[in-house]
Every structure is written in structure tokens, then in C-alpha cells.
Design an enzyme around this catalytic site. Structure first.
Site, short mmCIF file in Angstrom:
data_model
loop_
_atom_site.label_atom_id
_atom_site.label_comp_id
_atom_site.label_asym_id
_atom_site.label_seq_id
_atom_site.Cartn_x
_atom_site.Cartn_y
_atom_site.Cartn_z
N CYS A 220 0.84 -1.21 0.00
CA CYS A 220 0.00 0.00 0.00
C CYS A 220 0.87 1.26 0.00
O CYS A 220 0.52 2.26 -0.61
CB CYS A 220 -0.90 0.04 1.24
SG CYS A 220 -2.12 -1.28 1.31
N CYS B 170 12.93 10.40 -7.95
CA CYS B 170 11.59 9.80 -7.82
C CYS B 170 11.06 10.22 -6.44
O CYS B 170 11.36 11.32 -5.99
CB CYS B 170 11.65 8.29 -7.99
SG CYS B 170 12.71 7.47 -6.79
#
Lengths: 377, 87
Positions: free
Chosen positions: A189, A335
Site C-alpha cells: 500500500c 523519484c
């Protein structure tokens, strides 16, 4: 047989009025001890509804602390609990909800040292964890201890639910998925994101399975995997069967003790050393004309990005998409936290770029150290 | 006269496989009926980004998990289901 006090009879009266539930089922629930592993997205709704329903005893296991980004879905924790142990926060909430429930907590991760001890002591186990290592350990311990296991897992908008009954014909978790994938192959998640209501939906399905099994009411999902898709929305119920070659419950089992799973890396992922710079070095490079390349997805770029950065998502990074970049201009690749940018840097090197570096810690470190007004996520 | 690809499978995909496909179904055209194992091999050749799940993905046909050697019929409801760990 447990006796319900007058206070409890009043509290559970809407159960007692149900013809197919009634006082016998309520007594069975009061006699039951449930082990709930995980006090997060699934554990919160499961704990809330099992406590409200009147399970006699709950054992909570989790080693995590509450963080603000949990609160979008982990509904038993509150804002003030950030930084405190999840099991403590959940216990307090459940005890406020129903003081008749006996609650004990283990502020530690389930491990092979004590998994059997804690599993053997309960009537039913619920797997609400967020990682494969604990899921396989839980599944092995439950089968070996002959304890029913309510299973549920979520991904973005989808969920899976089942009940593995060691005395039934539907097989075990390993009949369905024999071995865990290598780390990083199935995103969590944290990495993939998750719709906040999804663990609520799946968690309550799991609580329902636990109650039906403990009270012997209705039919359970034993022998089936229920798949739920919150986007469509749709449900599918798939028939499971025992695998006679299963390492855990098959005819010649090789797993006879609950141990930490050995993850076999089918595809070795060599961490080729790529050049990395700190956020300060990246900032200096920018001042000297380096171009920033953001390799996250466009939905992450929309949250925050370094000004002037070029968006080139890692999955689409190939010979065509890099045509927009100049080979003689230095590149700083970033990122979210610095993992994807290392892969992207290696890929750019393979595509012939020489002046390319990965920014260590990603945009999260940039926001923390260079641009404090930037949103973090 | 025969069609170039007489068999068209429509396959439901889930979780991380869905991310790779970009859609909740994937279509595969072929000349011969495939086994579940061959179908899986074709899928992961087409989507190498999720190749790490190749040995862990299960095939369900008509709402039932299958042995890998069973041949798939065109009208079957075929689903590729990888393990998920989120909680």
C-alpha cells in the site's frame, strides 16, 4: 457456558433478536478468543466490529506506530495518536467502545520464535498484516496448530477474502499461493497507494467470516476466495481446492514448523551501483545547468515536483521517450524516495547517457532539506 | 478460408497485473487452444515489467482455480490472480 450479564444482554439485544443468531451465538462469541494480527487498515475495522459484537477476548499484534498518512483508512486511530504504538491506540479505542471485551496487546512483529505460542492459545486467527513474510508465517502456524484463519488482503481498489479451515476440504493459503514473491515484486500500500474505504469493506467481510465461524451461523467462505473490486464495483467467488502437493497441507508436507519464509529470488535483481548525489549536490548541479528528470507517475508529479523538471515515468522510459533529452546535458534523476530513480539511472546509462546521476532520498529528501514549503506524501 | 487467429481469449487481470496491462482485461489471439500454463507464459512475455509474479500468479477458469495443464476454451471466464499483501 458463559453467562451474559444483564448489561451485556441489553448491549447485544439486536443480535439476540435475530432468530438465526440469538443468545446461543452471542454466548459462543463471548467464549471466543481471537488473535488479530495487524492493527492497520484491516485491523482497525475488524477490531472495532469484533469488539462491538462482543467477542470475549482479543489479542492484538503489531509492531508499528501510527503515522498521519495512516489516518485516511486506519479509522480506530486518531490524530493525537500519531507517533504512538498502534496496538495501544487500537486497544484504547476498543476498550472505550466495549469494556466487556478482554484485550491484550503485543507491541512487536509476529516472528517464528513465538508465533506458535500465541496462535495455539486462540480459537481463531485473523490475518490483517501488510507483508508476505508475516502472512506466510501466520498461515503456516495456523495450519500446524489446526486453527481457523480468516485471510484478507488489499491492493489499491481490490481485495481478497477467504477462511482457511484446517479441518475443511478447501486447502490452505499455500494451496492458493504456494510461495511468497520476491521482495519488491508485489507492491505494498505504501508503494502503490490504497483507497481509504477499501480496507473497511474487506475488513468487515473478514470480521463477518470470523463471527460466523465462531458462532456456527450461516456459511463461511471456507473453500472459496472472494475477490472484490471497488472501482467496477464487482465481486467474484472462486472455488478453492486442496493441493495434494502442497508443502504445508499436502500428502507429503515439507513444512512442519512455523519458520520465517525463505524467499527464493527467481529473477535476481542485481543492484548495479549507479552514481548518486545528495539533494544539496543536485541543487548545485541545477545551478550549473543540469536538467532534472522526474521518473514518478504523472499522478505523483501532480502532488509536487521540482520546478523545471521533465516528467518521464519509469515504466515508459525507453529509447523513444528519451529522445526529448540532450545527451550532452547533465541529468539529475529523481523519484519519491530514491529507489525508482536508481533503476531509471541504470536504464539511461544503458541507453547511452553518460552524464546521469540519481538523487538520493528523492523528492522527499528535497522537500525536507531544500524546499521546506513543498508538500510531502 | 481460415481466419489468421481463430481463437481469441479475453482474460480478466487483477492487482499489479492490471497496472501492467493498463486495463482490467487482456485479449490474446492465437491459432491453437492454450493450456493455462502456456497462457501464463504468453502473458508474462507480453508484460515483462511484472515478470517477478510469473511463478506466483494463479489461473482461475469459470470461477475455479485450475491445474496448469488444462486447455482453455474460448468461452471460458479466465482470470489471472496474483498474490497481494496489503493490509
Amino acid at each position: 457456558m458463559s453467562i451474559l450479564t444483564n448489561d451485556e444482554i441489553l448491549r447485544y439485544s439486536r443480535h439476540l433478536k435475530l432468530p438465526t443468531f440469538g443468545i446461543e451465538a452471542q454466548r459462543k462469541l463471548k467464549q471466543s478468543k481471537v488473535l488479530l494480527i495487524g492493527a492497520g487498515g484491516l485491523g482497525c475495522p475488524i477490531g472495532l466490529y469484533l469488539a462491538a459484537a462482543g467477542v470475549g477476548s482479543l489479542v492484538l499484534v503489531d509492531d508499528d506506530v501510527v503515522e498521519v498518512h495512516n489516518l485516511q483508512r486506519q479509522v480506530a486511530h486518531n490524530t493525537a495518536a500519531a507517533g504512538t504504538a498502534k496496538v495501544g491506540s487500537l486497544k484504547q479505542r476498543l476498550q472505550e467502545l466495549n469494556p466487556h471485551v478482554e484485550i491484550s496487546t503485543h507491541d512487536r512483529r509476529l516472528d517464528a520464535e513465538w508465533a506458535m505460542d500465541v496462535v495455539v492459545d486462540c480459537d481463531l486467527v485473523i490475518d490483517g498484516t501488510d507483508n508476505f513474510a508475516t502472512r506466510y508465517l501466520t498461515a503456516d502456524a495456523c495450519y500446524l496448530a489446526k486453527k481457523p484463519l480468516v485471510y484478507g488482503a488489499i491492493y489499491q481498489f481490490e481485495g481478497q477474502v477467504s477462511l482457511f479451515d484446517p479441518t475443511g476440504a478447501g486447502g490452505c493459503y499455500r494451496c492458493l499461493f504456494p510461495e511468497p514473491p520476491a521482495p519488491g515484486q508485489a507492491p505494498s500500500c505504501d508503494e502503490a497507494g490504497v483507497l481509504g474505504v477499501l480496507p473497511g469493506t474487506i475488513g468487515l467481510m473478514m470480521a463477518n467470516e470470523a463471527i460466523k465461524h465462531l458462532c456456527k451461523v450461516g456459511d463461511t467462505l471456507a473453500g472459496y476466495l472472494l475477490m472484490y473490486d471497488a472501482l467496477t464495483p464487482s465481486m467474484r467467488r472462486l472455488k478453492l481446492s486442496r493441493d495434494s502437493a502442497c508443502k504445508l497441507c499436502g500428502d507429503q508436507p515439507s513444512i512442519t514448523r512455523a519458520e520465517a519464509p525463505v524467499v527464493v529470488c527467481a529473477v535476481p535483481v542485481p543492484e548495479a551501483p549507479v552514481p548518486e548525489v545528495s539533494v544539496q549536490e543536485a541543487q548545485a548541479a541545477m545551478a550549473e545547468g543540469a536538467r532534472f528528470v522526474d521518473v514518478r507517475g504523472p499522478h505523483e508529479y501532480a502532488i509536487c515536483h521540482v520546478g523545471g523538471a521533465t516528467l518521464l515515468p519509469l515504466p515508459s522510459l525507453d529509447a523513444d521517450s528519451v529522445a526529448a533529452l540532450q545527451r550532452d546535458q547533465p541529468l539529475v534523476v529523481y523519484c519519491h524516495k530514491g529507489v525508482r530513480s536508481r533503476k531509471a539511472t541504470a536504464r539511461l546509462q544503458a541507453l547511452g547517457f553518460e552524464k546521469v546521476v540519481s538523487m538520493r532520498g528523492g523528492i522527499d529528501a528535497w522537500a525536507n532539506e531544500i524546499e521546506p514549503t513543498m508538500a510531502r506524501y | 478460408m481460415s481466419l489468421p487467429h481463430p481463437i481469441q481469449y479475453e482474460i480478466l487481470v487483477f492487482a499489479a497485473l492490471r497496472d501492467a496491462v493498463g486495463h482490467d482485461t487482456w485479449q490474446l489471439n492465437c491459432d491453437q487452444p492454450l493450456s493455462a500454463a502456456r497462457l501464463l507464459a504468453h502473458f508474462f512475455e507480453a508484460f515483462p515489467a511484472v515478470a517477478g509474479l510469473a511463478d506466483h500468479t494463479r489461473v482461475a477458469v469459470n470461477q475455479e482455480f485450475l491445474h496448469a495443464d488444462r486447455l482453455l476454451a474460448v468461452g471460458d471466464e479466465i482470470a489471472l490472480i496474483p498474490p497481494v499483501s496489503g493490509g
